[in-house]
Design a protein around this motif. Structure first.
Motif, short mmCIF file in Angstrom:
data_model
loop_
_atom_site.label_atom_id
_atom_site.label_comp_id
_atom_site.label_asym_id
_atom_site.label_seq_id
_atom_site.Cartn_x
_atom_site.Cartn_y
_atom_site.Cartn_z
N ILE A 13 20.68 -0.29 -65.08
CA ILE A 13 19.47 -0.11 -65.86
C ILE A 13 18.55 0.89 -65.18
CG2 ILE A 13 18.36 -2.09 -64.69
CD1 ILE A 13 17.03 -2.71 -67.43
N SER A 14 17.93 1.76 -65.98
CA SER A 14 17.01 2.74 -65.42
C SER A 14 15.67 2.06 -65.14
CB SER A 14 16.82 3.90 -66.39
OG SER A 14 16.02 3.51 -67.49
N SER A 15 14.88 2.68 -64.29
CA SER A 15 13.60 2.10 -63.93
C SER A 15 12.67 1.99 -65.13
CB SER A 15 12.94 2.92 -62.81
OG SER A 15 12.80 4.28 -63.20
N ARG A 16 12.71 2.97 -66.05
CA ARG A 16 11.85 2.94 -67.24
C ARG A 16 12.29 1.89 -68.25
NH1 ARG A 16 11.56 8.37 -70.20
NH2 ARG A 16 10.30 7.18 -71.66
N ALA A 17 13.53 1.49 -68.22
CA ALA A 17 13.99 0.42 -69.11
C ALA A 17 13.56 -0.94 -68.57
CB ALA A 17 15.50 0.47 -69.26
N LEU A 18 13.53 -1.08 -67.25
CA LEU A 18 13.18 -2.36 -66.65
C LEU A 18 11.67 -2.55 -66.54
CD1 LEU A 18 14.15 -4.97 -65.32
CD2 LEU A 18 14.24 -3.75 -63.14
N PRO A 47 2.23 -3.75 -58.55
CA PRO A 47 3.46 -4.11 -59.28
C PRO A 47 3.46 -3.52 -60.68
CG PRO A 47 2.48 -6.04 -58.23
CD PRO A 47 1.46 -4.94 -58.13
N ALA A 48 4.56 -2.94 -61.07
CA ALA A 48 4.69 -2.38 -62.41
C ALA A 48 4.79 -3.50 -63.44
CB ALA A 48 5.92 -1.49 -62.50
N LYS A 49 4.30 -3.22 -64.65
CA LYS A 49 4.40 -4.19 -65.73
C LYS A 49 5.83 -4.23 -66.26
CE LYS A 49 -0.39 -3.51 -67.24
NZ LYS A 49 -1.27 -3.06 -68.35
N ALA A 50 6.17 -5.34 -66.89
CA ALA A 50 7.52 -5.51 -67.44
C ALA A 50 7.80 -4.47 -68.52
CB ALA A 50 7.68 -6.91 -68.00
N GLY A 51 9.01 -3.93 -68.51
CA GLY A 51 9.46 -3.00 -69.53
C GLY A 51 10.26 -3.72 -70.60
N VAL A 52 10.82 -2.94 -71.51
CA VAL A 52 11.46 -3.52 -72.68
C VAL A 52 12.67 -4.39 -72.33
CG1 VAL A 52 12.87 -1.44 -73.07
CG2 VAL A 52 12.42 -3.00 -74.95
N ALA A 118 30.37 -0.95 -64.31
CA ALA A 118 29.29 -1.32 -65.22
C ALA A 118 29.81 -1.69 -66.61
CB ALA A 118 28.27 -0.20 -65.32
N ASN A 119 29.25 -2.76 -67.17
CA ASN A 119 29.55 -3.17 -68.53
C ASN A 119 28.52 -2.66 -69.53
OD1 ASN A 119 30.32 -5.91 -66.71
ND2 ASN A 119 31.91 -5.14 -68.09
N LEU A 120 27.37 -2.19 -69.01
CA LEU A 120 26.30 -1.72 -69.88
C LEU A 120 25.34 -0.86 -69.06
CD1 LEU A 120 24.67 -1.83 -72.59
CD2 LEU A 120 23.53 -3.87 -71.67
N PHE A 121 24.85 0.22 -69.69
CA PHE A 121 23.80 1.04 -69.09
C PHE A 121 22.67 1.15 -70.09
CE2 PHE A 121 22.29 5.54 -67.99
CZ PHE A 121 21.43 5.08 -67.00
N LEU A 122 21.47 0.77 -69.68
CA LEU A 122 20.28 0.87 -70.50
C LEU A 122 19.36 1.91 -69.90
CD1 LEU A 122 19.53 -2.91 -71.17
CD2 LEU A 122 20.60 -1.28 -72.73
N SER A 123 18.95 2.88 -70.70
CA SER A 123 18.13 3.98 -70.18
C SER A 123 17.18 4.47 -71.25
CB SER A 123 19.03 5.13 -69.71
OG SER A 123 18.27 6.26 -69.34
N ALA A 124 16.07 5.08 -70.82
CA ALA A 124 15.14 5.71 -71.74
C ALA A 124 15.37 7.22 -71.83
CB ALA A 124 13.70 5.43 -71.30
N ASN A 125 16.47 7.68 -71.24
CA ASN A 125 16.80 9.10 -71.24
C ASN A 125 17.97 9.34 -72.19
OD1 ASN A 125 18.34 11.58 -70.30
ND2 ASN A 125 16.55 11.74 -68.96
N GLU A 126 17.73 10.08 -73.27
CA GLU A 126 18.75 10.25 -74.30
C GLU A 126 20.00 10.96 -73.78
OE1 GLU A 126 19.43 12.63 -78.51
OE2 GLU A 126 17.42 11.86 -78.06
N SER A 127 19.83 12.01 -72.99
CA SER A 127 21.00 12.75 -72.51
C SER A 127 21.86 11.88 -71.60
CB SER A 127 20.58 14.03 -71.78
OG SER A 127 19.82 13.74 -70.63
#
Length: 305
Positions: A13-18, A47-52, A118-127
């Motif tokens: 998972i990317s940092s922006r997704a988490l 602390p960063a707020k929770a992401g999606v 990895a079984n899944l990758f979640l990211s906010a980066n389209e490319s």
């Protein structure tokens, strides 16, 4: 001491997704990575707020116990290692047991997915999502603005999938888009007994099925749903395909053009995966949503010269 990820459900998972790093990302896009690094370093103790995807990760980690590790969540990010400090500190503050991360400072991170199993990758980066799917791994573009109202059902993870171009290939979707509804229905009726080719998210569905079967005495459970625009008689091929895979799905919604978001609001998914932008934009209003950038709906049309 060696450690193996084999046999676990591994979510990269990317940092922006988490975490909610949208403000920081705007600084990055308006300036450069050095300014972004300075900002993250200045906010190291905040602390960063929770992401999606935070609620989903939180629930997945509940499958682990003191003596059994079934799920591994790994940060996989284009961020620099300095920014990674804030990610790990934010995770610790939130009570998430995250121990592993890969930070590439701008380099596409998907190269490391094979090493991570990895079984899944979640990211906010389209490319990054497109490159990951092209490399053969399930991936989705998260909608950071998605509603997090589905943070209910504390002992159950609910995941909803679209069918064509997500769980299944886009074979039938191509017929529909190129030749229309009547041709699509005729195609599916004549092939009702022939399983659809697998789509990019079949491996994730299989991994979730295995996690459920290995849950043992843990109170956590997984509930899955197929949410598709298919309707009778095209429903039969979808059901028979899942049967041929030996995978039970808990709920199936054959909506025939009805608004998916109304049904997702009732299902309360921790995440919904669809390939079409319009469906994702509507779904994001009621649930955490990720777009699977695959299939004919996501083929970019070359610009004319």
């Amino acid at each position: 001491m060696s450690f193996s990820l084999s046999g676990k459900l591994v979510v990269a998972i990317s940092s922006r997704a988490l975490f909610d790093f949208e403000e920081e990302n705007r600084i990055f896009e308006a300036t450069n990575d050095s300014a972004y690094m300075r900002l993250q370093n200045d906010r190291l103790e905040i602390p960063a707020k929770a992401g999606v995807a935070f609620p989903l990760v939180e629930k997945l980690l509940r499958f682990n116990s003191a003596d059994t590790s079934r799920v591994e969540v790994v940060i996989l990010s284009r961020n620099d290692p300095v920014s990674g400090l804030r990610v790990f500190r934010s995770a610790k503050h939130a009570g998430l047991k995250l121990e592993r991360g890969v930070f590439t400072r701008g380099r596409p991170p998907y190269h490391y997915l094979r090493s991570l199993h990895a079984n899944l990758f979640l990211s906010a980066n389209e490319s990054d999502v497109r490159e990951t799917l092209n490399a053969g791994f399930p991936a989705a573009l998260v909608y950071p603005q998605s509603s997090k109202l589905a943070e209910s059902n504390p002992n159950e993870i609910r995941i909803a999938f679209d069918g064509d171009a997500v769980l299944f290939s886009d074979e039938s979707e191509r017929i529909y888009q190129e030749k229309g509804l009547d041709a699509f229905v005729a195609h599916e009726i004549t092939r009702a007994q022939i399983p659809l080719p697998p789509g990019p998210f079949k491996p994730l569905l299989e991994a979730l099925h295995q996690l459920q079967n290995s849950a043992g005495s843990t109170p956590m459970r997984i509930r899955t749903a197929l949410v598709t625009a298919r309707s009778a008689p095209a429903h039969e091929r979808a059901i028979r395909t899942l049967m041929s895979w030996g995978i039970d799905i808990d709920e199936a919604m054959f909506l025939g053009g009805l608004d998916k978001s109304d049904f997702l609001k009732e299902f309360e998914p921790d995440f919904f995966f669809d390939d079409q932008t319009g469906h994702c934009e509507k779904a994001a209003e009621v649930a955490p949503t990720g777009q699977v950038m695959s299939g004919i709906s996501n083929h970019k049309t070359p610009s004319s010269s």
